[in-house]
Motif scaffolding. Sequence first.
Motif, PDB file in Angstrom:
ATOM      1  N   SER A   1      -6.204  -9.189   2.909  1.00 30.35           N
ATOM      2  CA  SER A   1      -5.803  -7.315   3.231  1.00 30.35           C
ATOM      3  C   SER A   1      -5.711  -7.811   4.949  1.00 30.35           C
TER       4      SER A   1
ATOM      5  N   ASP B   1     -10.737  -2.618   2.283  1.00 32.79           N
ATOM      6  CA  ASP B   1     -11.146  -2.979   0.786  1.00 32.79           C
ATOM      7  C   ASP B   1     -11.642  -4.547   1.142  1.00 32.79           C
ATOM      8  N   ASP B   2     -12.101  -5.415   0.353  1.00 32.34           N
ATOM      9  CA  ASP B   2     -12.797  -6.566   0.427  1.00 32.34           C
ATOM     10  C   ASP B   2     -11.181  -7.558   0.359  1.00 32.34           C
TER      11      ASP B   2
ATOM     12  N   TYR C   1      -8.676  -5.040   5.061  1.00 33.95           N
ATOM     13  CA  TYR C   1      -9.832  -5.903   4.930  1.00 33.95           C
ATOM     14  C   TYR C   1     -10.833  -5.319   6.232  1.00 33.95           C
TER      15      TYR C   1
ATOM     16  N   ASN D   1      -8.153   6.615  -0.161  1.00 35.20           N
ATOM     17  CA  ASN D   1      -6.474   5.360  -1.019  1.00 35.20           C
ATOM     18  C   ASN D   1      -6.439   3.950  -0.726  1.00 35.20           C
ATOM     19  N   GLN D   2      -6.824   3.288  -1.072  1.00 33.86           N
ATOM     20  CA  GLN D   2      -6.939   1.554  -1.417  1.00 33.86           C
ATOM     21  C   GLN D   2      -6.113   1.393  -1.358  1.00 33.86           C
TER      22      GLN D   2
ATOM     23  N   HIS E   1       0.554  -1.194  -0.297  1.00 34.85           N
ATOM     24  CA  HIS E   1       0.188   0.488  -0.354  1.00 34.85           C
ATOM     25  C   HIS E   1       0.649   1.252  -0.365  1.00 34.85           C
TER      26      HIS E   1
ATOM     27  N   GLY F   1      -6.326  -2.522  -4.872  1.00 31.23           N
ATOM     28  CA  GLY F   1      -7.866  -1.504  -4.816  1.00 31.23           C
ATOM     29  C   GLY F   1      -8.704  -1.634  -6.389  1.00 31.23           C
TER      30      GLY F   1
END
Length: 418
Positions: free
Chosen positions: A326, A321-322, A329, A120-121, A114, A125
Amino acid sequence: MKNWAGNLEYSAARIVRPESLATLTDVVASAATVKALGSRHSFSRVGDTVGTHVLLDGLPQEITIAENRQSVRVGGGISYGTLCRVLEDGGLAIHNLASLPHISVAGAIQTGTHGSGVNNQALAGAVQAIELIRPSGEQVRLTPSDGDAFFSSVVGLGALGVVTAVDLAVVPSFLMRQRVFEDLPWAAALDNFPALVSSAYSVSLFTDYSGPNIAQVWLKATADEPALTDLFGARAATVARHPLPDMSAENCTQQMDQPGRWLDRLPHFRHEFTPSNGDELQSEFILPLEHAPAAITAIQKLAGKLSPLLFISEIRTGAADDFWLSPFYQQQSVAFHFTWKLLQAEVEAFLPELEDALRPFGSRPHWGKLFTPTSYDFELLYPRFADFRARAAANDPEAKFRNPLLDAIFGVQAASTR
Ligand SMILES: Cc1cc2nc3c(=O)[nH]c(=O)nc-3n(C[C@H](O)[C@H](O)[C@H](O)COP(=O)(O)OP(=O)(O)OC[C@H]3O[C@@H](n4cnc5c(N)ncnc54)[C@H](O)[C@@H]3O)c2cc1C
């Protein structure tokens, strides 16, 4: 073969650099244990194997911008540095970058790499589709409409397949400015933490946790954000800075609010100057943003023990995020990064104390950096952890993609006899 930092020698019995997808598929299908490696920038043994290492940089280096200019298809071995230049030439950009552009796209997304920014993901992402070779040699292409198969595979620690390509979302190229502020009082930072980390598109705090001030705050702003002259009592730097106070800023991306291309401002280090290896180690711990002030207070209590081991620490943020594994998550997060001196035994002896201090806040370790795998209850930290383990076992019944670190994280799989 060693990793970038030189702190680990990989255990692979053989290294293969396929020049075609067909050869890569054969190698994966026929190997007893196999692991893809990217640019070898991980500090942990997440990418190690005793069997076959496949390097994807011999494959055709595909970068294809979609006709609708909404996405780019990127081959598995390509680095962000190469990708960014092609995108910029085409008037496009990606939303965020890590601190250096030399890392491979596939390796970065597999570990949840990241940059920074509350909105920002992580780099994963941007993934809209992922293509993998499964242990049997089967090739699959997954998109969000594949549901669990997609959301388990993007940040997958190399455990669900060899990534041969991804489609990444792109945006029109944009200009940015970078400004460093110095000596931000900790008291003001802790009182205003959400506002501080939201004060630009991407914000990084550099500190060693000693003393009353944060040494440096790096603000990376887009062209339409107002230029800040005041930051909670910090001073605007009057010359360009390196995150380490006694290092020249020559290798750093341009500062002093000079407008420039996104790819020349989002990373901290310039593509053409960063060394190909380095005398440092890294760890990073990611936890819910709302716990940031309490976590900082906990780390400050360890400042005396940190300082002999630490070059510098960086505090960043990231949007939720999904992706099942992660570290971001389903939680807006703060990330506490530590650049250690190359003192692995001492760092590993100290890490449990730091990890214990951050545990009450739900700290998730960066998979590509140093941490103590056996000290975590990953099922507690990752709601889909058991589902990931089951999926990995079903996909990879012979445990081809496993290694000792993955066994420590997931538990030894029945067929995993290495
Ligand atoms: C100087 C430096 C700065 C860094 N800065 C940041 C930063 O700003 N932010 C951050 O989050 N991290 C950062 N990192 C950590 C780094 O981004 C991650 O460790 C990342 O995984 C490195 O990518 P790589 O291509 O080198 O992966 P590798 O270390 O080569 O591999 C990492 C993992 O990905 C898997 N993998 C690699 N390629 C494939 C593939 N094609 N298919 C399937 N699996 C694959 C490997 O098996 C392994 O499990 C930094 C590291 C260094 C050395």
